[in-house]
Design a protein around this motif. Structure first.
Motif, mmCIF file in Angstrom:
data_model
loop_
_atom_site.group_PDB
_atom_site.id
_atom_site.type_symbol
_atom_site.label_atom_id
_atom_site.label_comp_id
_atom_site.label_asym_id
_atom_site.label_seq_id
_atom_site.Cartn_x
_atom_site.Cartn_y
_atom_site.Cartn_z
ATOM 1 N N THR A 196 -56.161 24.352 51.626
ATOM 2 C CA THR A 196 -57.358 24.746 50.890
ATOM 3 C C THR A 196 -57.498 26.267 50.861
ATOM 4 O OG1 THR A 196 -58.724 24.568 52.887
ATOM 5 C CG2 THR A 196 -58.603 22.635 51.458
ATOM 6 N N ALA A 197 -57.968 26.771 49.727
ATOM 7 C CA ALA A 197 -58.250 28.203 49.576
ATOM 8 C C ALA A 197 -59.632 28.339 48.950
ATOM 9 C CB ALA A 197 -57.199 28.870 48.690
ATOM 10 N N ALA A 198 -60.380 29.310 49.407
ATOM 11 C CA ALA A 198 -61.726 29.557 48.889
ATOM 12 C C ALA A 198 -61.756 30.927 48.231
ATOM 13 C CB ALA A 198 -62.758 29.489 50.009
ATOM 14 N N LEU A 199 -62.104 30.945 46.949
ATOM 15 C CA LEU A 199 -62.274 32.202 46.207
ATOM 16 C C LEU A 199 -63.770 32.457 46.112
ATOM 17 C CD1 LEU A 199 -60.835 34.463 44.575
ATOM 18 C CD2 LEU A 199 -61.208 33.050 42.550
ATOM 19 N N VAL A 200 -64.262 33.419 46.884
ATOM 20 C CA VAL A 200 -65.703 33.611 47.043
ATOM 21 C C VAL A 200 -66.053 35.094 46.967
ATOM 22 C CG1 VAL A 200 -65.975 31.530 48.447
ATOM 23 C CG2 VAL A 200 -65.509 33.704 49.573
ATOM 24 N N LEU A 222 -52.493 22.230 46.325
ATOM 25 C CA LEU A 222 -53.382 23.277 46.826
ATOM 26 C C LEU A 222 -54.736 23.116 46.155
ATOM 27 C CD1 LEU A 222 -54.048 26.112 48.156
ATOM 28 C CD2 LEU A 222 -53.230 27.110 45.992
ATOM 29 N N MET A 223 -55.794 23.039 46.950
ATOM 30 C CA MET A 223 -57.124 23.065 46.364
ATOM 31 C C MET A 223 -57.683 24.481 46.467
ATOM 32 S SD MET A 223 -60.741 21.232 47.286
ATOM 33 C CE MET A 223 -60.480 19.724 46.376
ATOM 34 N N ILE A 224 -58.138 25.004 45.325
ATOM 35 C CA ILE A 224 -58.858 26.273 45.296
ATOM 36 C C ILE A 224 -60.304 25.970 44.928
ATOM 37 C CG2 ILE A 224 -59.041 28.570 44.266
ATOM 38 C CD1 ILE A 224 -56.096 28.412 43.523
ATOM 39 N N VAL A 225 -61.221 26.244 45.832
ATOM 40 C CA VAL A 225 -62.643 26.124 45.503
ATOM 41 C C VAL A 225 -63.137 27.506 45.101
ATOM 42 C CG1 VAL A 225 -63.084 24.115 46.952
ATOM 43 C CG2 VAL A 225 -63.319 26.401 47.938
ATOM 44 N N VAL A 226 -63.961 27.547 44.070
ATOM 45 C CA VAL A 226 -64.456 28.812 43.527
ATOM 46 C C VAL A 226 -65.974 28.792 43.588
ATOM 47 C CG1 VAL A 226 -64.392 30.414 41.575
ATOM 48 C CG2 VAL A 226 -62.480 28.845 41.957
ATOM 49 N N SER A 227 -66.557 29.804 44.235
ATOM 50 C CA SER A 227 -68.012 29.861 44.386
ATOM 51 C C SER A 227 -68.431 31.294 44.646
ATOM 52 C CB SER A 227 -68.467 28.965 45.553
ATOM 53 O OG SER A 227 -69.807 29.211 45.896
#
Length: 604
Positions: free
Chosen positions: A364-368, A337-342
């Motif tokens: 993919t998961a985006a923590l925004v 799992l890729m979590i991108v944080v921005s």
């Protein structure tokens, strides 16, 4: 990164354009300008430095019209001078641009010889559109043809003489929003720019371009086919752009953290059942590894999360700097799992990493913080941090909300995989639920931290030490200090001290040691004694038990509330935010808009 505002209105627009630029100051910039069309003529004013300089220019030599574009520039191609400031002008065209046109040199070489006033890639774009107009293309045809030649990242706002009642715009890699008004239309880099004008926004999707008219908008996709995009009603943004009783947005946002953490927790925890509400589609029982990718402070939040996921959930975590991730040909498993944080959800390097992961079949998961952002739209799973708009360039409340959300996910992952049972999960949830109160207590140390900061103003360098999950907090403390005070600062794992950094310690060197009373406390105190023996000025951030044990070992002790390993990184981060803030205030720096920095980095 640079800001764009555009208005096609029923009334003169200059004052409103400048007001919109002021609302984008938080993004970082070094010049500003506007262009309007009036009497079938493009008029332009630009100034180096702050928007106040542009206002002075407009007071001396006013311009106005019913259609206009405006821009705050953060220098990429060319120095921060007036001639490099936007809007750029070529023949019939005035243009503002966020991003980088990577093939500008090839375009310039292919164009007939022209007089260029700037060193920028952006001016070439204006000349390309103007050349198409000279060759007989309509404004619509010329704009579409130019877009087909650009390679790179851009958000564009364009005025064309002869199309006085239209504004042309496009996005590829940089965000852009269209605002809907009553007989007026608006253009902005984000909702903040348009908040006083409208709450009804259309977010252009990747490759979209559009033509704004007073009575509506035509939108086209990257194939030039007409498309409809949904209208989003964005509320509450306008109130955030006010500092209220605080001297700076950064201080306001530091003090908002009990509230913002409560909002984060309310999204990720079911407080009645004391369990984690996992996002739809996120099942860690099917995941063999987590890859967290981010930049800057968001990367440090990912570093904290690595400790949490591995210690609580026993799930291996890789943490990668987004600007490096895809260039090293990482070995990826489809079960990862890729979590991108921005914070913004638009950071160029992080977005590129997300797309790379999707191309290679990863979930993919985006923590925004912005759920209308590109990352939130493109990731398989979009996860909010609920911090609200963050104006200060140096991230504070977004960082703690990111870390809090990741902590909740780690607990949820541990439960999903059977690593912990209901009782253990409830214990962790109660611990997280205590964060707003613990942070409120930490903020009460502001007076002693402000006093401690006075001793840093003459320092040339400062060093931050920690062990375990306090290592990322040491890195964050160093980052905050150098971001806003411009004092050179470095964060280290305390165990690395003897592997080089201790050579830099001399009489009076500030060493900030972050050491709550935990399993690693005694080892950290040993490192504290090593720097103290070499004349360092030791500032210890700890908790009541740690303070009692190290009373005679430090020059200054800041006591923050007791916390568990899960919550201590967030509690200790509050102390580092306040230390950096009060040091910067003592030095008289521009706390909210530190030099050379932008809030959102939307180019590589």
């Amino acid at each position: 990164m640079c800001g764009i505002v555009g208005i096609i209105g029923r009334a003169p627009v200059s004052d409103r354009l400048v007001s919109g630029l002021k609302r984008l100051e938080y993004r970082g910039y070094d010049s500003a300008g506007i262009a309007v069309i009036n009497d079938d003529t493009v008029h332009r004013r630009r100034a180096r430095g702050k928007i106040a300089n542009l206002e002075a220019c407009l007071n001396d030599d006013p311009i106005d019209g019913h259609s206009g574009i405006a821009h705050t520039r953060w220098a990429t191609h060319g120095a921060p001078t007036e001639t490099n400031a936007h809007p750029h002008h070529a023949g019939r065209v005035a243009l503002v641009h966020n991003g980088i046109i990577e093939n500008y040199a090839d375009i310039r070489e292919a164009l007939p010889p022209r007089n260029y006033e700037s060193d920028t890639d952006t001016e070439v774009a204006a000349h390309l559109i103007d050349e198409a107009l000279k060759n007989g293309q309509s404004p619509r045809e010329a704009f579409a043809a130019a877009l087909a030649q650009f390679r790179g990242a851009y958000a564009l706002g364009v005025l064309i003489k002869g199309a006085d009642d239209e504004i042309f715009c496009a996005r590829h890699g940089s965000p852009l929003a269209i605002g809907l008004g009553d007989g007026e239309m608006y253009l902005g880099s984000d909702a903040m720019a348009l908040a006083p004008l409208t709450s009804r926004l259309i977010y252009l999707e990747e490759g979209d371009w559009a033509i704004l008219k007073r009575d509506g908008v035509e939108i086209f996709d990257k194939t030039n086919a007409p498309v409809d995009r949904p209208v989003t009603d964005v509320k509450g943004v306008d109130e955030v752009a006010n500092k209220g009783e605080y001297a700076h947005f950064m201080l306001k946002e530091i003090y908002e953290q009990p509230e913002t953490l409560a909002r984060t927790l309310s999204h990720y925890l079911d407080l009645s059942e004391m369990r984690v509400d996992m996002p739809d589609g996120l099942d860690f029982s099917e995941i063999d590894r987590v890859i967290i990718v981010a930049c800057g402070t968001a990367f440090i939040a990912g570093m904290v999360a690595k400790y949490m996921f591995e210690q609580i959930a026993a799930i291996p975590v890789d943490i990668d700097i987004a600007s490096e991730f895809r260039y090293r040909d990482p070995v990826l498993s489809p079960k990862s799992l890729m979590i991108v944080v921005s914070q913004s959800g638009e950071t160029a390097d992080t977005l590129a990493a997300l797309r790379y992961a999707k191309q290679h079949g990863l979930t993919t998961a985006a923590l925004v913080n912005v759920m209308t952002s590109t990352m939130a739209r493109e990731a398989d799973i979009a996860m909010p941090i609920k911090a609200g708009p963050e104006i200060g360039v140096a991230s504070t409340k977004a960082f703690t909300s990111q870390t809090c959300a990741l902590a909740a996910l780690a607990v949820g992952a541990a439960f999903q995989t059977g690593r912990i049972d209901d009782n253990a999960a409830a214990t962790h949830c109660r611990d997280l639920a205590s964060l707003p109160q613990r942070v409120t207590e930490a903020l009460s140390s502001d007076t002693i931290i402000a006093k401690t900061a006075k001793g840093l103003v003459t320092a040339r360098s400062a060093f931050f030490l920690g062990r375990g999950a306090m290592v990322p907090i040491a890195l964050e403390g160093a980052l905050k200090l150098k971001e806003i005070s411009y004092i050179h600062a470095e964060g280290y794992a305390a165990g690395e001290l003897k592997h080089g950094p201790i050579a830099l310690i001399e009489d009076g060197t500030p060493v900030i040691v972050i050491a709550p009373d935990d399993a690693l406390y005694e080892k950290t105190v040993s490192n504290l004694q090593e720097v103290a023996a070499r004349g360092a000025r030791v500032i210890l951030f700890t908790d009541p038990k740690g303070a009692a044990a190290a009373k005679s070992l430090s020059d200054d002790i800041v006591v923050l509330p007791e916390a568990t390993p899960l919550t201590a990184p967030i509690v200790q981060a509050i102390g580092q935010q306040l230390l950096a803030y009060y040091t910067a205030v003592e030095l008289g720096t521009d706390v909210d808009q530190p030099r050379n920095l932008a809030k959102s980095v939307t180019v590589e």
